[in-house]
Design a protein around this motif. Structure first.
Motif, PDB file in Angstrom:
ATOM      1  N   ASP A  62      -9.960  60.902 -66.118  1.00 12.34           N
ATOM      2  CA  ASP A  62      -9.645  60.319 -64.829  1.00 12.34           C
ATOM      3  C   ASP A  62      -8.540  59.283 -65.027  1.00 12.34           C
ATOM      4  O   ASP A  62      -8.581  58.499 -65.989  1.00 12.34           O
ATOM      5  CB  ASP A  62     -10.875  59.652 -64.221  1.00 12.34           C
ATOM      6  N   PRO A  63      -7.529  59.239 -64.158  1.00 17.11           N
ATOM      7  CA  PRO A  63      -6.396  58.318 -64.352  1.00 17.11           C
ATOM      8  C   PRO A  63      -6.788  56.867 -64.632  1.00 17.11           C
ATOM      9  O   PRO A  63      -6.149  56.219 -65.469  1.00 17.11           O
ATOM     10  CB  PRO A  63      -5.608  58.462 -63.046  1.00 17.11           C
ATOM     11  N   PRO A  64      -7.843  56.323 -63.997  1.00 10.05           N
ATOM     12  CA  PRO A  64      -8.209  54.939 -64.325  1.00 10.05           C
ATOM     13  C   PRO A  64      -8.655  54.741 -65.774  1.00 10.05           C
ATOM     14  O   PRO A  64      -8.684  53.601 -66.247  1.00 10.05           O
ATOM     15  CB  PRO A  64      -9.372  54.643 -63.358  1.00 10.05           C
ATOM     16  N   ARG A  65      -8.983  55.829 -66.491  1.00 10.38           N
ATOM     17  CA  ARG A  65      -9.417  55.713 -67.879  1.00 10.38           C
ATOM     18  C   ARG A  65      -8.261  55.804 -68.867  1.00 10.38           C
ATOM     19  O   ARG A  65      -8.435  55.557 -70.063  1.00 10.38           O
ATOM     20  CB  ARG A  65     -10.444  56.809 -68.215  1.00 10.38           C
ATOM     21  N   LEU A  66      -7.072  56.159 -68.379  1.00 11.00           N
ATOM     22  CA  LEU A  66      -5.931  56.297 -69.288  1.00 11.00           C
ATOM     23  C   LEU A  66      -5.582  54.998 -70.012  1.00 11.00           C
ATOM     24  O   LEU A  66      -5.287  55.020 -71.219  1.00 11.00           O
ATOM     25  CB  LEU A  66      -4.714  56.825 -68.531  1.00 11.00           C
ATOM     26  N   PRO A  67      -5.569  53.843 -69.353  1.00  9.59           N
ATOM     27  CA  PRO A  67      -5.272  52.616 -70.101  1.00  9.59           C
ATOM     28  C   PRO A  67      -6.227  52.368 -71.260  1.00  9.59           C
ATOM     29  O   PRO A  67      -5.809  51.865 -72.312  1.00  9.59           O
ATOM     30  CB  PRO A  67      -5.407  51.523 -69.030  1.00  9.59           C
ATOM     31  N   ALA A  68      -7.496  52.744 -71.091  1.00 12.40           N
ATOM     32  CA  ALA A  68      -8.453  52.566 -72.186  1.00 12.40           C
ATOM     33  C   ALA A  68      -8.110  53.479 -73.353  1.00 12.40           C
ATOM     34  O   ALA A  68      -8.191  53.077 -74.522  1.00 12.40           O
ATOM     35  CB  ALA A  68      -9.871  52.834 -71.694  1.00 12.40           C
ATOM     36  N   LEU A  69      -7.713  54.709 -73.070  1.00 15.24           N
ATOM     37  CA  LEU A  69      -7.291  55.624 -74.143  1.00 15.24           C
ATOM     38  C   LEU A  69      -6.047  55.092 -74.835  1.00 15.24           C
ATOM     39  O   LEU A  69      -5.938  55.122 -76.056  1.00 15.24           O
ATOM     40  CB  LEU A  69      -7.047  57.018 -73.573  1.00 15.24           C
ATOM     41  N   GLN A  70      -5.090  54.624 -74.050  1.00 17.50           N
ATOM     42  CA  GLN A  70      -3.861  54.090 -74.634  1.00 17.50           C
ATOM     43  C   GLN A  70      -4.161  52.919 -75.567  1.00 17.50           C
ATOM     44  O   GLN A  70      -3.590  52.827 -76.662  1.00 17.50           O
ATOM     45  CB  GLN A  70      -2.920  53.643 -73.509  1.00 17.50           C
ATOM     46  N   ASP A  71      -5.058  52.041 -75.146  1.00 12.79           N
ATOM     47  CA  ASP A  71      -5.416  50.899 -75.989  1.00 12.79           C
ATOM     48  C   ASP A  71      -6.116  51.356 -77.260  1.00 12.79           C
ATOM     49  O   ASP A  71      -5.813  50.860 -78.353  1.00 12.79           O
ATOM     50  CB  ASP A  71      -6.313  49.945 -75.205  1.00 12.79           C
ATOM     51  N   ALA A  72      -7.045  52.317 -77.125  1.00 11.90           N
ATOM     52  CA  ALA A  72      -7.815  52.754 -78.286  1.00 11.90           C
ATOM     53  C   ALA A  72      -6.948  53.486 -79.305  1.00 11.90           C
ATOM     54  O   ALA A  72      -7.102  53.291 -80.519  1.00 11.90           O
ATOM     55  CB  ALA A  72      -8.970  53.652 -77.836  1.00 11.90           C
ATOM     56  N   VAL A  73      -6.028  54.325 -78.819  1.00  6.22           N
ATOM     57  CA  VAL A  73      -5.222  55.148 -79.730  1.00  6.22           C
ATOM     58  C   VAL A  73      -3.975  54.406 -80.197  1.00  6.22           C
ATOM     59  O   VAL A  73      -3.746  54.223 -81.401  1.00  6.22           O
ATOM     60  CB  VAL A  73      -4.840  56.480 -79.063  1.00  6.22           C
ATOM     61  N   PHE A  74      -3.143  53.968 -79.236  1.00  7.90           N
ATOM     62  CA  PHE A  74      -1.865  53.355 -79.597  1.00  7.90           C
ATOM     63  C   PHE A  74      -2.014  51.883 -79.974  1.00  7.90           C
ATOM     64  O   PHE A  74      -1.253  51.385 -80.817  1.00  7.90           O
ATOM     65  CB  PHE A  74      -0.886  53.483 -78.429  1.00  7.90           C
ATOM     66  N   GLY A  75      -2.982  51.198 -79.377  1.00  6.82           N
ATOM     67  CA  GLY A  75      -3.122  49.776 -79.651  1.00  6.82           C
ATOM     68  C   GLY A  75      -4.018  49.463 -80.826  1.00  6.82           C
ATOM     69  O   GLY A  75      -3.743  48.541 -81.585  1.00  6.82           O
TER      70      GLY A  75
END
Length: 482
Positions: free
Chosen positions: A380-393
């Motif tokens: 779901d689009p609202p969960r994308l920032p969490a994925l970005q933080d977990a993977v890229f951050g």
């Protein structure tokens, strides 16, 4: 025989709209072998259960002048009249599903079309299921499809436990799936577990199997057994079904994103490529990893392990880690990789880890590269920032390879209507401009540079069917996102 479907999706009574059966009424339907009844033992906004009760008339089942019967499991003269068919789930229940829930099987809902295309929490209960092969077989056929399976053997007589278990199980399935997918799983697999169809298996059963198995049968680890049993062990039909399935999906994996999801348009039309898109995509990802010089690689959202198999086959990748939130998918990947048969030295190169990609996991830090192949569009689009933080951050691999569908290309799929995605589980699909904007934002926020290419045949107007981005960490900006 009885089957119940329960959901806690809010409002749960929307289940009545999906099944096209009103929760406030008992509805009955004539069947060739008896009658079916649909009713709701519970129906409120928090929880709703629909029950399908099938009453079998032994005279109708055993009679019928001119009807050709399939080989029955009862081996005595009156076996067609004196049997368990009135009580244990079998192909009779499957036939009732097809008649009573016809629209729901096709994924159609006039009143709730968006919900019909959405995965919802479901619990399926079949209290008495004839299961030739035992509880373990029930797990083997349902678990790879996303179900948590509880199959409890039913004792021959509770008063005499020393007599052992009967050939029946009490089956409960829980998971988050589209209702249409759940019903199609049941339609195919109930008679597979029973392994004794009540009617003559004609050539048109091949069409029924491929239609109901679209999107999951091709990549199922037990597909050979499923095909043989569904077609009553008729070699010619099983061979024809396997040949057609292989021709449709030569990559031997579920046609999730290479083709139009048949449930989305009812036509099952697919685009034609010089090579299957799944193969082209996998080759493009492998090429990007090789160009990066990576040796320790994460496959994030690895699913059943199609990419893992290719990574393990390339000796330059000294450590390969498959990560998925579903332990069922990891079990399928383990079987696909034949981990229990690999030599110890080769087995040490492979790791399978259960982890949610939207949460930070220290075990995923320190790797050369990570792959998100056809993963982001399932969030779901609202969960994308969490994925970005977990993977890229947090994990911060040196290279990240991302692939996702190009929604502009969908117009080249015959029969895919406007506003429909390639697969029912997709939460979104990006245009080329939207993908480029997302890539730019993520790269800038986390200290990466990125390049974007396409995968598949390029169309001058709408581009390629798949978009691919390669993120390379800029170590000079290591503190950018901290």
């Amino acid at each position: 025989m009885l089957l119940t479907l329960t959901t806690t999706h809010h409002p749960a009574t929307d289940l009545g709209h999906l099944l096209v059966k009103h929760p406030d009424r008992v509805q009955s339907f004539d069947l060739p072998a008896g009658a079916a009844h649909v009713f709701y033992p519970e129906a409120d906004e928090a929880r709703c259960t629909a029950a399908l009760l099938v009453e079998v008339d032994p005279l109708k089942l055993g009679g019928g002048r001119g009807r050709r019967q399939a080989t029955a499991p009862e081996g005595f003269t009156l076996g067609q009249y004196v049997n368990d068919r009135a009580y244990a789930a079998s192909s009779l229940l499957s036939s009732a599903l097809a008649k009573v829930f016809r629209s729901a099987l096709r994924g159609e809902s006039r009143d709730r079309p968006e919900l019909a295309a959405t995965a919802i929490p479901l619990t399926v209960r079949v209290p008495v299921l004839r299961c030739r092969g035992g509880a373990d077989l029930a797990v083997r056929v349902f678990a790879p499809l996303g179900w948590t399976v509880t199959a409890t053997p039913i004792p021959l007589d509770e008063a005499y436990p020393e007599w052992g278990d009967s050939r029946y199980v009490d089956l409960t399935l829980t998971g988050s799936l589209r209702l249409a997918d759940a019903l199609n799983h049941l339609y195919v697999l109930l008679p597979v577990l029973d392994d004794a169809k009540h009617y003559w298996v004609a050539p048109d059963e091949v069409d029924k199997l491929l239609r109901a198995g679209s999107g999951w049968l091709a990549g199922h680890p037990e597909r050979g057994l499923i095909i043989r049993r569904y077609l009553a062990h008729r070699r010619a039909l099983a061979g024809a079904a396997l040949a057609r399935l292989t021709a449709l999906h030569p990559a031997d994996e579920p046609p999730a994103d290479d083709s139009v999801d048949p449930a989305a348009d009812g036509a099952g039309a697919t685009a034609t490529h010089r090579a299957p898109l799944a193969v082209l995509r996998r080759e493009a990802v492998l090429g990007a990893l090789r160009d990066s010089g990576a040796s320790r690689v994460l496959d994030l959202g690895c699913g059943g392990g199609a990419l893992l198999s290719a990574l393990v086959a390339d000796r330059r990748f000294t450590e390969v880690v498959g990560v998925d939130v579903a332990d069922r998918s990891l079990a399928v990947a383990a079987r696909r990789l034949r981990l229990d048969r690999l030599p110890e030295r080769q087995r040490e190169r492979i790791r399978l880890r259960q982890s949610a990609l939207t949460y930070r996991d220290d075990r995923l830090r320190g790797y050369d590269a990570a792959v998100l192949m056809e993963v982001v569009e399932h969030l779901d689009p609202p969960r994308l920032p969490a994925l970005q933080d977990a993977v890229f951050g947090h994990a911060r691999p040196g290279t990240v390879v991302v692939t996702t569908p190009n929604v502009e290309y969908n117009v080249r799929y015959e029969g895919l209507g406007a506003g429909r995605f390639r697969h029912a589980d997709h939460r979104f699909e990006w245009t080329r401009a939207e993908f480029a904007a997302w890539v730019e934002r993520v790269a800038a926020a986390h200290g990466y540079t990125a390049t974007i290419t396409g995968v598949g045949d390029a169309d001058p107007e709408v581009g390629t069917p798949t978009q691919l981005a390669v993120f390379t960490r800029d170590d000079r900006n290591e503190e950018t996102d901290r």
